[in-house]
Design an enzyme around this catalytic site. Structure first.
Site, PDB file in Angstrom:
ATOM      1  N   ARG A 153      33.946  34.938  50.800  1.00 21.12           N
ATOM      2  CA  ARG A 153      32.640  34.922  50.128  1.00 21.12           C
ATOM      3  C   ARG A 153      32.555  33.838  49.057  1.00 21.12           C
ATOM      4  NH1 ARG A 153      33.969  39.797  51.540  1.00 21.12           N
ATOM      5  NH2 ARG A 153      35.042  40.180  49.580  1.00 21.12           N
TER       6      ARG A 153
ATOM      7  N   GLU B  45      48.023  45.505  46.342  1.00 23.69           N
ATOM      8  CA  GLU B  45      48.380  46.874  45.964  1.00 23.69           C
ATOM      9  C   GLU B  45      49.608  47.323  46.782  1.00 23.69           C
ATOM     10  OE1 GLU B  45      45.018  49.359  46.368  1.00 23.69           O
ATOM     11  OE2 GLU B  45      45.996  51.088  45.456  1.00 23.69           O
TER      12      GLU B  45
END
Ligand code: AMP
Length: 174
Positions: free
Chosen positions: A62, A99
């Site tokens: 994006r 993560e």
């Protein structure tokens, strides 16, 4: 309502995308509204008024949308930083922590001349790992990072702590 409020109102929250527990900030309702898209790019552009910038760099995917529109408006070259294995020529690569596990980003080794001033753009700052890896890649190329711009910052994830050595800005904070 001012432009930033209108842009903020258009951002759509999508729960549990791409996986459970993530509240995804969907920016596509900004893009398909030509006024909101143009206002977003104009606001990004105004923040660069006092900066001497040679290249505008976008992070896949994006970040490409905002960075390339901004590059057109400011008459600058656009440089992509991509996910691994996508760029065809010689690349520099930088790993960063997710993560769970790690990921990496790549840039063409000759994407910018050494000493060039660059503006780095992405849609969203979360933990800051992506932007920091992108900044390191630009430094490997010899770039000087003038500013890192985000449309959205998720302040509770404290990504700004990873970007202390850089100037950064975000238009919309949660
Ligand atoms: P981070 O490295 O944690 O700062 O993550 C930033 C990158 O992941 C950006 O390129 C974003 O496009 C994407 N991202 C992370 N969290 C979200 C979210 N909640 N909504 C939309 N995009 C996200």
């Amino acid at each position: 309502m001012d432009s930033i409020e209108q842009i903020k109102k258009a951002i759509r929250d999508v729960p549990d995308f791409p996986k459970d527990g993530i509240l995804f900030k969907d920016i596509t309702p900004i893009l398909n509204n030509h006024e909101l898209f143009k206002n977003t790019i104009d606001i990004f552009s105004r923040e660069t008024n006092n900066l001497a910038i040679d290249y505008i760099v976008g992070i896949e995917s994006r970040g490409f949308i905002f960075a390339s529109a901004l590059a057109m408006l400011l008459n600058k070259g656009f440089v992509p930083i991509r996910k691994p294995g996508k760029l065809p020529y010689k690349t520099y690569s930088e790993n960063y922590e997710l993560e769970y596990g790690t990921d990496s980003l790549e840039i063409h080794q000759d994407a910018i001349p050494r000493g060039a001033s660059v503006l780095l753009v992405d849609d969203l700052l979360a933990t800051g790992g992506t932007a920091l890896a992108a900044a390191k890649l630009l430094e490997k190329c010899g770039g000087e990072i003038e500013l890192i711009q985000f449309l959205i910052e998720l302040t509770f994830l404290n990504g700004s702590s990873k970007l202390k050595s850089y100037n950064y800005s975000s238009l919309i904070k949660y």
